[in-house]
Each structure stands twice: as structure tokens, then as C-alpha cells.
Design a protein around this motif. Structure first.
Motif, PDB file in Angstrom:
ATOM      1  N   VAL A   8     -44.086 -32.981  54.144  1.00 30.63           N
ATOM      2  CA  VAL A   8     -42.697 -32.512  54.066  1.00 30.63           C
ATOM      3  C   VAL A   8     -42.647 -31.013  54.318  1.00 30.63           C
ATOM      4  N   ALA A   9     -41.502 -30.535  54.727  1.00 35.43           N
ATOM      5  CA  ALA A   9     -41.328 -29.101  54.977  1.00 35.43           C
ATOM      6  C   ALA A   9     -41.609 -28.310  53.705  1.00 35.43           C
ATOM      7  N   GLY A  10     -42.360 -27.218  53.856  1.00 38.65           N
ATOM      8  CA  GLY A  10     -42.651 -26.344  52.728  1.00 38.65           C
ATOM      9  C   GLY A  10     -43.786 -26.795  51.830  1.00 38.65           C
ATOM     10  N   TYR A  11     -44.504 -27.845  52.256  1.00 40.26           N
ATOM     11  CA  TYR A  11     -45.566 -28.386  51.397  1.00 40.26           C
ATOM     12  C   TYR A  11     -46.674 -27.373  51.102  1.00 40.26           C
ATOM     13  N   ASP A  12     -46.864 -26.403  52.007  1.00 40.64           N
ATOM     14  CA  ASP A  12     -47.939 -25.424  51.855  1.00 40.64           C
ATOM     15  C   ASP A  12     -47.404 -24.031  51.540  1.00 40.64           C
ATOM     16  N   SER A  74     -54.983 -23.101  52.270  1.00 40.41           N
ATOM     17  CA  SER A  74     -54.018 -23.089  51.157  1.00 40.41           C
ATOM     18  C   SER A  74     -54.147 -24.284  50.222  1.00 40.41           C
ATOM     19  N   PRO A  75     -55.364 -24.727  49.883  1.00 40.18           N
ATOM     20  CA  PRO A  75     -55.465 -25.951  49.072  1.00 40.18           C
ATOM     21  C   PRO A  75     -54.856 -25.798  47.686  1.00 40.18           C
ATOM     22  N   GLN A  76     -54.998 -24.633  47.089  1.00 40.73           N
ATOM     23  CA  GLN A  76     -54.453 -24.465  45.743  1.00 40.73           C
ATOM     24  C   GLN A  76     -52.931 -24.575  45.763  1.00 40.73           C
ATOM     25  N   ILE A  77     -52.294 -24.001  46.778  1.00 39.91           N
ATOM     26  CA  ILE A  77     -50.835 -24.091  46.890  1.00 39.91           C
ATOM     27  C   ILE A  77     -50.406 -25.534  47.146  1.00 39.91           C
ATOM     28  N   ILE A  78     -51.083 -26.214  48.077  1.00 48.85           N
ATOM     29  CA  ILE A  78     -50.747 -27.596  48.405  1.00 48.85           C
ATOM     30  C   ILE A  78     -50.893 -28.493  47.182  1.00 48.85           C
ATOM     31  N   LEU A  79     -52.006 -28.348  46.467  1.00 50.65           N
ATOM     32  CA  LEU A  79     -52.252 -29.193  45.301  1.00 50.65           C
ATOM     33  C   LEU A  79     -51.288 -28.873  44.171  1.00 50.65           C
ATOM     34  N   ASP A  80     -51.047 -27.588  43.913  1.00 49.59           N
ATOM     35  CA  ASP A  80     -50.089 -27.213  42.866  1.00 49.59           C
ATOM     36  C   ASP A  80     -48.717 -27.810  43.147  1.00 49.59           C
ATOM     37  N   ASN A  81     -48.275 -27.749  44.406  1.00 47.86           N
ATOM     38  CA  ASN A  81     -46.961 -28.292  44.752  1.00 47.86           C
ATOM     39  C   ASN A  81     -46.928 -29.811  44.572  1.00 47.86           C
ATOM     40  N   LEU A  82     -48.008 -30.480  44.947  1.00 48.39           N
ATOM     41  CA  LEU A  82     -48.065 -31.925  44.758  1.00 48.39           C
ATOM     42  C   LEU A  82     -48.013 -32.304  43.278  1.00 48.39           C
ATOM     43  N   TYR A  83     -48.738 -31.560  42.450  1.00 46.52           N
ATOM     44  CA  TYR A  83     -48.677 -31.815  41.011  1.00 46.52           C
ATOM     45  C   TYR A  83     -47.264 -31.628  40.493  1.00 46.52           C
ATOM     46  N   ASN A  84     -46.627 -30.563  40.926  1.00 45.14           N
ATOM     47  CA  ASN A  84     -45.278 -30.274  40.442  1.00 45.14           C
ATOM     48  C   ASN A  84     -44.285 -31.357  40.845  1.00 45.14           C
ATOM     49  N   ASP A  85     -44.552 -32.022  41.971  1.00 48.80           N
ATOM     50  CA  ASP A  85     -43.684 -33.102  42.438  1.00 48.80           C
ATOM     51  C   ASP A  85     -44.122 -34.475  41.912  1.00 48.80           C
ATOM     52  N   ASN A 246     -52.330 -30.848  56.718  1.00 42.97           N
ATOM     53  CA  ASN A 246     -51.523 -32.061  56.643  1.00 42.97           C
ATOM     54  C   ASN A 246     -52.348 -33.231  56.118  1.00 42.97           C
ATOM     55  N   ASP A 247     -53.589 -33.347  56.592  1.00 41.90           N
ATOM     56  CA  ASP A 247     -54.479 -34.402  56.112  1.00 41.90           C
ATOM     57  C   ASP A 247     -54.744 -34.270  54.615  1.00 41.90           C
ATOM     58  N   LEU A 248     -54.991 -33.048  54.161  1.00 39.41           N
ATOM     59  CA  LEU A 248     -55.228 -32.836  52.743  1.00 39.41           C
ATOM     60  C   LEU A 248     -54.028 -33.297  51.923  1.00 39.41           C
ATOM     61  N   TYR A 249     -52.842 -32.933  52.379  1.00 37.38           N
ATOM     62  CA  TYR A 249     -51.607 -33.310  51.695  1.00 37.38           C
ATOM     63  C   TYR A 249     -51.475 -34.838  51.605  1.00 37.38           C
ATOM     64  N   LEU A 250     -51.727 -35.534  52.704  1.00 35.61           N
ATOM     65  CA  LEU A 250     -51.550 -36.984  52.735  1.00 35.61           C
ATOM     66  C   LEU A 250     -52.681 -37.716  52.024  1.00 35.61           C
ATOM     67  N   PHE A 251     -53.910 -37.273  52.239  1.00 34.98           N
ATOM     68  CA  PHE A 251     -55.082 -37.956  51.694  1.00 34.98           C
ATOM     69  C   PHE A 251     -55.119 -37.880  50.174  1.00 34.98           C
ATOM     70  N   THR A 252     -54.912 -36.697  49.619  1.00 39.21           N
ATOM     71  CA  THR A 252     -55.070 -36.528  48.171  1.00 39.21           C
ATOM     72  C   THR A 252     -54.050 -37.333  47.382  1.00 39.21           C
ATOM     73  N   GLN A 253     -52.882 -37.580  47.962  1.00 36.44           N
ATOM     74  CA  GLN A 253     -51.875 -38.358  47.241  1.00 36.44           C
ATOM     75  C   GLN A 253     -52.319 -39.803  46.995  1.00 36.44           C
ATOM     76  N   ARG A 254     -53.276 -40.277  47.775  1.00 37.21           N
ATOM     77  CA  ARG A 254     -53.732 -41.658  47.663  1.00 37.21           C
ATOM     78  C   ARG A 254     -54.922 -41.809  46.717  1.00 37.21           C
ATOM     79  N   LEU A 255     -55.484 -40.700  46.271  1.00 37.15           N
ATOM     80  CA  LEU A 255     -56.736 -40.772  45.511  1.00 37.15           C
ATOM     81  C   LEU A 255     -56.538 -41.190  44.055  1.00 37.15           C
ATOM     82  N   PHE A 256     -57.476 -41.990  43.596  1.00 35.04           N
ATOM     83  CA  PHE A 256     -57.628 -42.341  42.185  1.00 35.04           C
ATOM     84  C   PHE A 256     -56.403 -43.060  41.627  1.00 35.04           C
ATOM     85  N   LYS A 257     -55.752 -43.842  42.481  1.00 35.85           N
ATOM     86  CA  LYS A 257     -54.585 -44.615  42.051  1.00 35.85           C
ATOM     87  C   LYS A 257     -54.858 -46.100  42.211  1.00 35.85           C
TER      88      LYS A 257
END
Length: 257
Positions: A8-12, A74-85, A246-257
Motif C-alpha cells: 500500500v502507499a506509504g508502507y515504507d 527501511s525494514p524497521q519502518i516497514i515492520l513498525d508500520n505493519l505492527y501498528n496496522d 515490497n517483497d519484505l512487506y508482503l512476505f512477512t505478513q504471511r509468517l507464523f500464522k
């Protein structure tokens, strides 16, 4: 399975006033190399030493080291934003140096035979030195279903090589734009008949304009022919950071679920 999607826009982009994870550099003794080696470790927002976390090992490319993702991706920013969402399972992310040799800096001729061998040697360093260090110093879960490996380019090849030949260690594997260090598809999996039951996720992705795409596509084609479930994600872009982020954003959302 072919996936067509993008972040999504602004993910990073850095967001104000959200909980943040922490990034630190650690040193561990590598008996494989015979020296202390560095890795970066991301712990999630609201990290607690009394909570046990799954762990992702995220690998860099041939021109990088343990800090490459942090510097360019920007992994820390990407991951922090994913956690917040509320899109991410809490996890620890480890950024190793995949060049397992005494001088492991990305300098000089990166394609020297000894430096290429060092990327192969990293398998031992990871399994016998870095994973035990993490398990002794961080609250990480130790079962295979709570451990993932992924990487970009050279690290993508390493992730396939190491992950698929050590399914007793990794149930989640991701390869972003895998480089020519990737083994021939028929040599990647020790037992192709057992792989489907052992893999929680096998993610293979590459940019459509990447001149290395045939490497990833060859692995995808082989796995499809042999009935190994996986995600094949072909996306806009070349061999570059917008694709890998983009791959990091999409891949990590699928992990450990």
C-alpha cells in the motif's frame, strides 16, 4: 500459485507517534570462521524478555553485509508500520552477514572465489553459531515451525539453498530475486516427496524486468511440476530495492500464522 499484489502507499514511510521496535548490532563467536562476527537484530514494539518469539533470518546481497537491509531497505519502518496496522505477528528479525570469512566486509572484488565460497560456508555459521547464539541470548522459539529464512539476490539463493536442504530447521522460506548462486532446482530439495508436508510457506519472487528472473522462474517451474506448494510472485521492477522492500512487506505478513 501466482500472486499479483503490491504494498500500500506509504508502507515504507516513517510515521509519527506509533510504537517502535528496536534495532541493535550484536557480536557472536563463530567457530565456523574462527572469529567474532556481527549481526543486526530487530525486536518488535513492546518487546518483552519474558515472551517467546518466532524468528526470521533476513539475508543481504553480494554487495552488502549485516547492515545492508537497514541502510537501504527501511525494514524497521516497514515492520513498525505493519505492527501498528495489526498485520504482523510479533517476531524477532536477524540480519546476518552472509559472507562467512575473516574479512567479511563487502570490499574489493566481490566475485573472488574465496568470497563466493564464504557465502556457501555461511550455512554452517548460521546453523551452528548464529542460531545457537540467538537461542542463548534472546527469547526465541526453537521449533522449526517458528523459524524463517529469506533474503535478496545472493541472500535469496542462500535462503533456497539453506532452507530447502534444512527443512528440519526452517518451515518458512523466501527468495527475493535469487542470484546465480542458487542450486539447480533438482538439487535444492533433499526429498521432494516430503517437502509439501514440511513447508509452511515457500515464497519465490522476482521483478519482471530483472535479467535474473529465469533463475527464480526455473525453481518455480520445477516445484510446480513436482507438486510442491509455493507462491510465485512476479512484480513490476528490476533487480533493485523497490522490489525487495515490497517483497519484505508482503512476505512477512504471511509468517507464523
Amino acid at each position: 500459485m501466482k500472486l499479483i499484489s503490491s504494498a500500500v502507499a506509504g508502507y515504507d514511510q516513517y510515521r509519527e507517534n506509533i510504537p517502535r521496535g528496536a534495532m541493535e548490532t550484536v557480536e557472536y563467536i563463530s567457530r565456523t570462521v574462527g572469529s567474532f562476527r556481527k549481526a543486526m537484530v530487530y525486536t518488535p514494539p513492546e518487546f518483552s524478555s519474558t515472551t517467546m518469539y518466532p524468528v526470521l533470518f533476513l539475508l543481504h546481497g553480494i554487495g552488502g553485509d549485516e547492515s545492508e537491509w537497514h541502510t537501504h531497505g527501511s525494514p524497521q519502518i516497514i515492520l513498525d508500520n505493519l505492527y501498528n496496522d495489526n498485520l504482523l505477528e510479533p517476531m524477532i528479525v536477524v540480519f546476518p552477514n552472509g559472507r562467512a570469512m575473516l574479512n567479511d566486509r563487502a570490499e574489493g572484488d566481490l566475485f573472488e572465489p574465496e568470497k563466493i565460497k564464504a557465502f556457501e560456508r555461511f550455512e554452517s555459521d548460521l546453523l551452528h553459531d548464529l542460531i545457537p547464539y540467538m537461542e542463548s541470548n534472546y527469547p526465541v522459539l526453537t521449533s522449526r515451525d517458528k523459524r524463517a529464512i529469506a533474503g535478496l539476490s545472493m541472500g535469496g539463493g542462500q535462503s533456497l539453498n539453506i532452507g530447502l536442504s534444512n527443512l528440519d530447521h526452517f518451515a518458512w522460506i523466501g527468495a527475493f530475486s535469487a542470484a546465480p548462486n542458487t542450486r539447480e532446482p533438482g538439487l535444492l530439495v533433499n526429498d521432494i516427496t516430503k517437502a509439501p508436508s514440511l513447508l509452511s510457506l515457500l515464497w519465490i519472487s522476482c521483478g519482471e524486468q530483472d535479467n535474473l528472473i529465469e533463475i527464480s522462474f526455473g525453481v518455480h517451474r520445477y516445484l510446480a511440476q513436482h507438486g510442491v506448494p509455493h507462491i510465485w510472485h512476479e512484480e513490476s521492477g528490476g533487480h533493485d530495492w523497490p522490489v525487495w522492500k515490497n517483497d519484505l512487506y508482503l512476505f512477512t505478513q504471511r509468517l507464523f500464522k
